[in-house]
Enzyme design. Structure first.
Site, PDB file in Angstrom:
ATOM      1  N   ASN A  51      -6.221  16.711  70.139  1.00 34.28           N
ATOM      2  CA  ASN A  51      -7.956  16.898  70.452  1.00 34.28           C
ATOM      3  C   ASN A  51      -8.753  16.370  70.472  1.00 34.28           C
ATOM      4  O   ASN A  51     -10.305  16.241  70.457  1.00 34.28           O
ATOM      5  CB  ASN A  51      -8.398  18.558  68.755  1.00 34.28           C
ATOM      6  CG  ASN A  51      -8.314  17.130  67.745  1.00 34.28           C
ATOM      7  OD1 ASN A  51      -7.547  15.680  68.192  1.00 34.28           O
ATOM      8  ND2 ASN A  51      -8.080  17.822  65.975  1.00 34.28           N
ATOM      9  N   LYS A  52      -8.431  14.515  70.340  1.00 30.82           N
ATOM     10  CA  LYS A  52      -9.562  13.702  70.807  1.00 30.82           C
ATOM     11  C   LYS A  52     -10.026  13.254  71.937  1.00 30.82           C
ATOM     12  O   LYS A  52      -9.578  14.171  72.520  1.00 30.82           O
ATOM     13  CB  LYS A  52      -8.878  12.188  69.591  1.00 30.82           C
ATOM     14  CG  LYS A  52      -7.498  12.419  68.300  1.00 30.82           C
ATOM     15  CD  LYS A  52      -9.022  11.711  67.445  1.00 30.82           C
ATOM     16  CE  LYS A  52      -8.341  12.574  66.263  1.00 30.82           C
ATOM     17  NZ  LYS A  52      -7.509  11.872  65.367  1.00 30.82           N
ATOM     18  N   ASN A  53     -10.829  12.290  71.877  1.00 31.51           N
ATOM     19  CA  ASN A  53     -11.664  11.946  73.366  1.00 31.51           C
ATOM     20  C   ASN A  53     -11.023  11.969  73.559  1.00 31.51           C
ATOM     21  O   ASN A  53     -11.214  12.583  75.583  1.00 31.51           O
ATOM     22  CB  ASN A  53     -12.472  11.200  72.742  1.00 31.51           C
ATOM     23  CG  ASN A  53     -14.112  10.988  71.749  1.00 31.51           C
ATOM     24  OD1 ASN A  53     -14.068  12.067  71.028  1.00 31.51           O
ATOM     25  ND2 ASN A  53     -14.452  10.199  71.696  1.00 31.51           N
ATOM     26  N   TYR A  82      -4.172  11.829  69.753  1.00 30.16           N
ATOM     27  CA  TYR A  82      -3.932  13.231  69.724  1.00 30.16           C
ATOM     28  C   TYR A  82      -4.301  14.521  70.574  1.00 30.16           C
ATOM     29  O   TYR A  82      -5.733  13.922  71.007  1.00 30.16           O
ATOM     30  CB  TYR A  82      -4.298  13.704  68.029  1.00 30.16           C
ATOM     31  CG  TYR A  82      -3.729  14.648  67.128  1.00 30.16           C
ATOM     32  CD1 TYR A  82      -2.175  15.493  66.915  1.00 30.16           C
ATOM     33  CD2 TYR A  82      -4.969  16.028  66.594  1.00 30.16           C
ATOM     34  CE1 TYR A  82      -2.062  16.695  66.503  1.00 30.16           C
ATOM     35  CE2 TYR A  82      -4.654  16.957  66.342  1.00 30.16           C
ATOM     36  CZ  TYR A  82      -3.024  17.394  66.786  1.00 30.16           C
ATOM     37  OH  TYR A  82      -2.235  18.616  66.184  1.00 30.16           O
TER      38      TYR A  82
END
Ligand SMILES: *Cc1c(COP(=O)(O)O)cnc(C)c1O
Length: 371
Positions: free
Chosen positions: A183-185, A181
């Site tokens: 906003n993930k790392n 997604y």
């Protein structure tokens, strides 16, 4: 002029644009194409697993992993109560029942000491979550699972790059799942992955993500399948992110060090803890303030937002949701209202952290949350 900081922002460079343009131009815009196989191979290498199966999002990865392992109606799957809701929902999607385990307040992850008290004749699997990038204590969890013949699925959606004594998360259980997604790392916009050393499990995931279509007879479907495929366009973005993995993952660790340094003299604002056996990937910088409640926490966040610093609250205990069964999880219930996440993304510089921390400390003082 006021500057404002979002909680999260993807790091997209010329490389992502180059790869995705190449993918679009190639005509391979759906779920076949060379970026898919490259992304899967590169991601398996990052996790140190033999196989990686790409899917359309992290929730689909969890659902697919549960189905491929044979979790079904009547089964119970133990999950930590403090997590993003997809963890419990995936268990429900598989027809099984989530059983909520309390968390260890130090790691914020499933507390392995409580597992044996939750086992019933129906328990089939344990699904720990590496919350906010801190690995769950996998060695203790796998030990309980082995003693009781249970499966282990790691929900590593928030923990790309996290390790336990140097070994990457996702490689401890029968399988691990990730989300990409925005906003993930590491991101592909929307996306997910199942990683495993088990060739048969990987094969089963590949079958079920593609309508369970027979490999021998086209348009023959022996059982219910899904369309959980990732597109070559998403994989192209993912390949660029993996080429930049060192900068993206290292950047988050460096950012945490900046926050830690600036907040060291404010013990009332407690940051992420990291166990000595853990490599934290710091998906989100966490701040806890003892004695806070949800109303005061939300008022604090509202004032920060007005002053240009966006934050987000800790997750609610999943067992509080009206469609789920209430659970006796005192730590999850104590921690949830006292925590928030600060802006965490690669691209924040020293001066940005100075500005964010300045606003944070001043606002906390004004509201008498800290001395
Ligand atoms: C993000 C996340 C998911 C779901 O991933 P999506 O790609 O948004 O479906 C699952 N579990 C946890 C813990 C997450 O943070």
């Amino acid at each position: 002029m006021s500057i404002s900081y979002p909680v999260s922002r993807p790091s997209i460079t010329a490389l992502e644009i180059q790869y995705v343009t190449d993918a679009v131009r190639s005509g391979w815009i759906s779920s076949l194409g060379s970026y898919i196989s490259r992304f899967e191979a590169d991601f398996a290498a990052l996790c140190g697993t033999k196989h990686a199966v790409s899917v359309c999002n992290g929730t689909a990865a969890l659902h697919l992993a549960l189905l491929a392992m044979g979790i079904e109606r009547g089964d119970e799957v133990i999950v930590p109560d403090l997590s993003f809701i997809a963890t419990a929902n995936a268990v429900l999607m598989a027809g099984a029942t989530p059983v909520f385990c309390d968390v260890d307040p130090f790691t914020l992850c499933l507390d392995p000491r409580l597992l044996e008290g939750l086992l019933t004749g129906r328990t089939k699997a344990i699904m720990p979550v590496h919350l906010y990038g801190h690995p769950a204590d996998m060695r203790a969890i796998v030990d309980v699972a082995n003693r009781h013949g249970l499966l282990v699925i790691e929900d590593a959606a928030e923990a790309h790059g996290a390790t336990i004594e140097g070994q990457p998360v996702g490689s401890f259980g029968a399988c691990g799942t990730f989300s990409f997604y925005g906003n993930k790392n590491l991101t592909t916009g929307e996306g997910g992955m199942v990683v495993t050393d088990d060739g048969l499990l990987a094969q089963r995931c590949r079958l079920l993500r593609d309508h369970a279509m027979s490999g021998q007879r086209r348009y023959w479907h022996q059982e219910l399948g899904y369309n959980y495929r990732m597109t070559n366009l998403q994989a192209a973005v993912g390949c660029a992110q993996l080429d930049r993995a060192e900068a993206l993952l290292g950047g988050r660790r460096a950012l945490f060090k900046l926050y830690q340094d600036r907040l060291a003299s404010h013990p009332g604002l407690r940051l992420n803890r990291t166990a000595n056996w853990a490599g934290n990937s710091f998906w989100m910088v966490c701040v806890e303030i003892d004695g806070l409640d949800e109303a005061r926490r939300d008022a604090f966040m509202g004032l920060l937002k007005q002053r240009g610093v966006d934050t987000r609250p800790y997750f609610h205990p999943m067992s509080d949701m009206p469609y789920l069964r209430a659970a006796d999880t005192p730590q999850a219930h104590r921690l949830s209202p006292i925590g928030l996440n600060l802006p965490t993304y690669v691209g924040l510089e020293d001066r940005d952290v100075d500005a964010i921390v300045g606003t944070l400390v001043q606002t906390a003082r004004e509201l008498s949350l800290i001395a």
